[in-house]
Design a protein around this motif. Structure first.
Motif, PDB file in Angstrom:
ATOM      1  N   GLU A  10      32.684  39.667 -38.639  1.00 47.35           N
ATOM      2  CA  GLU A  10      33.716  40.447 -39.311  1.00 47.35           C
ATOM      3  C   GLU A  10      34.431  41.366 -38.318  1.00 47.35           C
ATOM      4  O   GLU A  10      33.814  41.933 -37.420  1.00 47.35           O
ATOM      5  CB  GLU A  10      33.099  41.290 -40.428  1.00 47.35           C
ATOM      6  N   LYS A  11      35.732  41.513 -38.503  1.00 46.78           N
ATOM      7  CA  LYS A  11      36.510  42.373 -37.608  1.00 46.78           C
ATOM      8  C   LYS A  11      36.052  43.820 -37.688  1.00 46.78           C
ATOM      9  O   LYS A  11      36.253  44.600 -36.756  1.00 46.78           O
ATOM     10  CB  LYS A  11      37.994  42.272 -37.949  1.00 46.78           C
ATOM     11  N   THR A  12      35.439  44.190 -38.812  1.00 45.12           N
ATOM     12  CA  THR A  12      34.988  45.569 -39.001  1.00 45.12           C
ATOM     13  C   THR A  12      33.644  45.858 -38.339  1.00 45.12           C
ATOM     14  O   THR A  12      33.184  46.994 -38.361  1.00 45.12           O
ATOM     15  CB  THR A  12      34.869  45.891 -40.497  1.00 45.12           C
ATOM     16  N   SER A  13      33.009  44.843 -37.743  1.00 51.16           N
ATOM     17  CA  SER A  13      31.711  45.040 -37.106  1.00 51.16           C
ATOM     18  C   SER A  13      31.907  45.511 -35.663  1.00 51.16           C
ATOM     19  O   SER A  13      32.304  44.736 -34.792  1.00 51.16           O
ATOM     20  CB  SER A  13      30.886  43.756 -37.119  1.00 51.16           C
ATOM     21  N   PHE A  14      31.617  46.761 -35.406  1.00 50.13           N
ATOM     22  CA  PHE A  14      31.716  47.274 -34.045  1.00 50.13           C
ATOM     23  C   PHE A  14      30.721  46.576 -33.125  1.00 50.13           C
ATOM     24  O   PHE A  14      31.030  46.274 -31.970  1.00 50.13           O
ATOM     25  CB  PHE A  14      31.465  48.788 -34.027  1.00 50.13           C
ATOM     26  N   VAL A  15      29.514  46.322 -33.653  1.00 51.68           N
ATOM     27  CA  VAL A  15      28.501  45.643 -32.846  1.00 51.68           C
ATOM     28  C   VAL A  15      28.962  44.233 -32.504  1.00 51.68           C
ATOM     29  O   VAL A  15      28.874  43.792 -31.348  1.00 51.68           O
ATOM     30  CB  VAL A  15      27.148  45.603 -33.576  1.00 51.68           C
ATOM     31  N   GLY A  16      29.471  43.513 -33.484  1.00 48.78           N
ATOM     32  CA  GLY A  16      29.919  42.148 -33.249  1.00 48.78           C
ATOM     33  C   GLY A  16      31.027  42.070 -32.226  1.00 48.78           C
ATOM     34  O   GLY A  16      31.011  41.218 -31.322  1.00 48.78           O
ATOM     35  N   ARG A  17      32.010  42.962 -32.346  1.00 47.89           N
ATOM     36  CA  ARG A  17      33.125  42.927 -31.406  1.00 47.89           C
ATOM     37  C   ARG A  17      32.670  43.324 -30.000  1.00 47.89           C
ATOM     38  O   ARG A  17      33.195  42.830 -29.008  1.00 47.89           O
ATOM     39  CB  ARG A  17      34.262  43.846 -31.869  1.00 47.89           C
ATOM     40  N   TRP A  18      31.707  44.229 -29.908  1.00 52.08           N
ATOM     41  CA  TRP A  18      31.167  44.589 -28.606  1.00 52.08           C
ATOM     42  C   TRP A  18      30.407  43.417 -27.997  1.00 52.08           C
ATOM     43  O   TRP A  18      30.528  43.119 -26.809  1.00 52.08           O
ATOM     44  CB  TRP A  18      30.261  45.806 -28.737  1.00 52.08           C
ATOM     45  N   MET A  19      29.645  42.708 -28.837  1.00 46.65           N
ATOM     46  CA  MET A  19      28.854  41.593 -28.326  1.00 46.65           C
ATOM     47  C   MET A  19      29.705  40.383 -27.973  1.00 46.65           C
ATOM     48  O   MET A  19      29.222  39.461 -27.308  1.00 46.65           O
ATOM     49  CB  MET A  19      27.771  41.204 -29.335  1.00 46.65           C
ATOM     50  N   ASP A  20      30.978  40.392 -28.360  1.00 47.12           N
ATOM     51  CA  ASP A  20      31.886  39.336 -27.903  1.00 47.12           C
ATOM     52  C   ASP A  20      31.958  39.302 -26.380  1.00 47.12           C
ATOM     53  O   ASP A  20      32.265  38.252 -25.789  1.00 47.12           O
ATOM     54  CB  ASP A  20      33.303  39.551 -28.466  1.00 47.12           C
ATOM     55  N   ILE A  21      31.684  40.427 -25.743  1.00 46.98           N
ATOM     56  CA  ILE A  21      31.683  40.479 -24.278  1.00 46.98           C
ATOM     57  C   ILE A  21      30.699  39.471 -23.700  1.00 46.98           C
ATOM     58  O   ILE A  21      30.923  38.898 -22.629  1.00 46.98           O
ATOM     59  CB  ILE A  21      31.309  41.898 -23.796  1.00 46.98           C
ATOM     60  N   LEU A  22      29.622  39.207 -24.438  1.00 40.14           N
ATOM     61  CA  LEU A  22      28.552  38.347 -23.947  1.00 40.14           C
ATOM     62  C   LEU A  22      28.760  36.870 -24.282  1.00 40.14           C
ATOM     63  O   LEU A  22      27.976  36.024 -23.867  1.00 40.14           O
ATOM     64  CB  LEU A  22      27.210  38.850 -24.512  1.00 40.14           C
ATOM     65  N   ARG A  23      29.821  36.531 -24.986  1.00 45.19           N
ATOM     66  CA  ARG A  23      30.041  35.130 -25.355  1.00 45.19           C
ATOM     67  C   ARG A  23      30.055  34.186 -24.155  1.00 45.19           C
ATOM     68  O   ARG A  23      29.504  33.078 -24.228  1.00 45.19           O
ATOM     69  CB  ARG A  23      31.328  34.987 -26.159  1.00 45.19           C
ATOM     70  N   PRO A  24      30.686  34.541 -23.029  1.00 44.77           N
ATOM     71  CA  PRO A  24      30.638  33.622 -21.878  1.00 44.77           C
ATOM     72  C   PRO A  24      29.215  33.329 -21.423  1.00 44.77           C
ATOM     73  O   PRO A  24      28.907  32.206 -21.000  1.00 44.77           O
ATOM     74  CB  PRO A  24      31.431  34.381 -20.797  1.00 44.77           C
ATOM     75  N   GLY A  25      28.338  34.332 -21.496  1.00 41.72           N
ATOM     76  CA  GLY A  25      26.946  34.108 -21.146  1.00 41.72           C
ATOM     77  C   GLY A  25      26.253  33.188 -22.131  1.00 41.72           C
ATOM     78  O   GLY A  25      25.456  32.327 -21.738  1.00 41.72           O
ATOM     79  N   TYR A  26      26.562  33.379 -23.418  1.00 40.38           N
ATOM     80  CA  TYR A  26      25.968  32.506 -24.433  1.00 40.38           C
ATOM     81  C   TYR A  26      26.376  31.055 -24.197  1.00 40.38           C
ATOM     82  O   TYR A  26      25.542  30.141 -24.323  1.00 40.38           O
ATOM     83  CB  TYR A  26      26.401  32.944 -25.828  1.00 40.38           C
ATOM     84  N   GLU A  27      27.619  30.832 -23.864  1.00 37.68           N
ATOM     85  CA  GLU A  27      28.100  29.458 -23.658  1.00 37.68           C
ATOM     86  C   GLU A  27      27.369  28.766 -22.513  1.00 37.68           C
ATOM     87  O   GLU A  27      27.198  27.549 -22.529  1.00 37.68           O
ATOM     88  CB  GLU A  27      29.608  29.488 -23.404  1.00 37.68           C
ATOM     89  N   ARG A  28      26.904  29.541 -21.551  1.00 39.62           N
ATOM     90  CA  ARG A  28      26.189  28.941 -20.418  1.00 39.62           C
ATOM     91  C   ARG A  28      24.785  28.501 -20.788  1.00 39.62           C
ATOM     92  O   ARG A  28      24.216  27.620 -20.113  1.00 39.62           O
ATOM     93  CB  ARG A  28      26.140  29.934 -19.244  1.00 39.62           C
ATOM     94  N   ILE A  29      24.203  29.102 -21.832  1.00 36.51           N
ATOM     95  CA  ILE A  29      22.815  28.768 -22.178  1.00 36.51           C
ATOM     96  C   ILE A  29      22.698  28.236 -23.617  1.00 36.51           C
ATOM     97  O   ILE A  29      21.599  28.126 -24.144  1.00 36.51           O
ATOM     98  CB  ILE A  29      21.887  29.991 -21.980  1.00 36.51           C
ATOM     99  N   ALA A  30      23.825  27.894 -24.211  1.00 37.47           N
ATOM    100  CA  ALA A  30      23.833  27.437 -25.611  1.00 37.47           C
ATOM    101  C   ALA A  30      23.027  26.162 -25.813  1.00 37.47           C
ATOM    102  O   ALA A  30      22.560  25.882 -26.923  1.00 37.47           O
ATOM    103  CB  ALA A  30      25.267  27.228 -26.084  1.00 37.47           C
ATOM    104  N   HIS A  31      22.844  25.391 -24.752  1.00 40.92           N
ATOM    105  CA  HIS A  31      22.125  24.122 -24.859  1.00 40.92           C
ATOM    106  C   HIS A  31      20.612  24.291 -24.941  1.00 40.92           C
ATOM    107  O   HIS A  31      19.891  23.343 -25.262  1.00 40.92           O
ATOM    108  CB  HIS A  31      22.441  23.254 -23.643  1.00 40.92           C
ATOM    109  N   LEU A  32      20.119  25.476 -24.669  1.00 40.95           N
ATOM    110  CA  LEU A  32      18.669  25.696 -24.653  1.00 40.95           C
ATOM    111  C   LEU A  32      18.092  25.689 -26.063  1.00 40.95           C
ATOM    112  O   LEU A  32      18.797  25.994 -27.035  1.00 40.95           O
ATOM    113  CB  LEU A  32      18.349  27.034 -23.979  1.00 40.95           C
ATOM    114  N   PRO A  33      16.810  25.368 -26.210  1.00 35.97           N
ATOM    115  CA  PRO A  33      16.157  25.442 -27.527  1.00 35.97           C
ATOM    116  C   PRO A  33      16.219  26.864 -28.076  1.00 35.97           C
ATOM    117  O   PRO A  33      16.260  27.840 -27.319  1.00 35.97           O
ATOM    118  CB  PRO A  33      14.708  25.032 -27.233  1.00 35.97           C
ATOM    119  N   ASP A  34      16.204  26.980 -29.383  1.00 36.57           N
ATOM    120  CA  ASP A  34      16.301  28.295 -30.026  1.00 36.57           C
ATOM    121  C   ASP A  34      15.258  29.271 -29.495  1.00 36.57           C
ATOM    122  O   ASP A  34      15.542  30.459 -29.306  1.00 36.57           O
ATOM    123  CB  ASP A  34      16.131  28.150 -31.546  1.00 36.57           C
TER     124      ASP A  34
END
Length: 215
Positions: free
Chosen positions: A130-154
């Protein structure tokens, strides 16, 4: 301001203990710090997590570290767009005004912010989208890192993402012109660390091996 209240008694008691012991025994040192200003050798960027106590980890005294804390200890990319950039302002002040020699980013185990990013990016935390989530919008900074390890098991992804958070922050620091200039002039060094809270272990990023190794 009608909503502010006096401190709870347990904090008042702790303050009085500090005043009567630590401050009393080091009064000249505290007055010197107040009069001469701060001259920290290093800036530390760490998570807000109450379990991460960087001054204890390094046995630091008052005046030794310039510390900035935020959710997951992230540094956003350089973006002078007129917004409220608390982390960017802290980095600018540390590098250009305080002239720190070291800038240290510390991640840690069982980080709630990083886990939230993992949940959000994997579709398990729609409220963080949600656009109203301050935590979510802040954690968008880490999306490039997530994309690098998205293939790993949960089971492995969240732990790997904790170290990716450190790497993303180091990468973003180099997008700041004044940080890059200080690094290239060898006036500033960047360091990436990860702390295993339960084991008391500290790892550092090693450029030669492209991974984290024990300190």
């Amino acid at each position: 301001m009608d909503h502010a209240r006096p401190l709870p008694n347990y904090l008042v008691s702790r303050y009085n203990g500090f005043r009567a012991t630590t401050y009393h025994d080091n009064k000249a040192w505290y007055r010197r710090l107040a009069e001469l200003g701060q001259h920290p050798r290093a800036m530390i960027i760490s998570c807000c997590d109450s379990r991460v106590h960087v001054t204890s980890i390094f046995g630091a005294d008052e005046g030794e570290f310039f510390i900035h804390r935020n959710i997951a200890g992230l540094v956003p990319p350089y973006s002078p767009d007129g917004g409220n950039h608390g982390t960017s302002a802290a980095v600018e002040y540390a590098v250009t005004a305080l002239k720190v020699a070291h800038l240290i980013v510390i991640g840690h185990s069982n980080c709630g912010g990083v886990k939230g990013c993992d949940d959000m990016c994997s579709g398990n935390a729609p409220h963080l989208l949600e656009k109203t989530s301050f935590v979510g919008r802040w954690m968008d900074i880490l999306r490039p890192g997530y994309e690098r390890i998205a293939h790993l098991p949960d089971a492995d992804r969240a732990a790997a993402l904790e170290k990716e958070a450190v790497m993303v922050s180091l990468e973003n620091l180099m997008t700041f012109p004044f940080v890059r200039a200080a690094v290239e002039a060898e006036d500033l060094t960047l360091h990436g660390l990860w702390n295993n809270i339960g084991e008391g272990v500290l790892e550092q990023y090693d450029g030669a091996s492209k991974g984290f190794v024990g300190v």
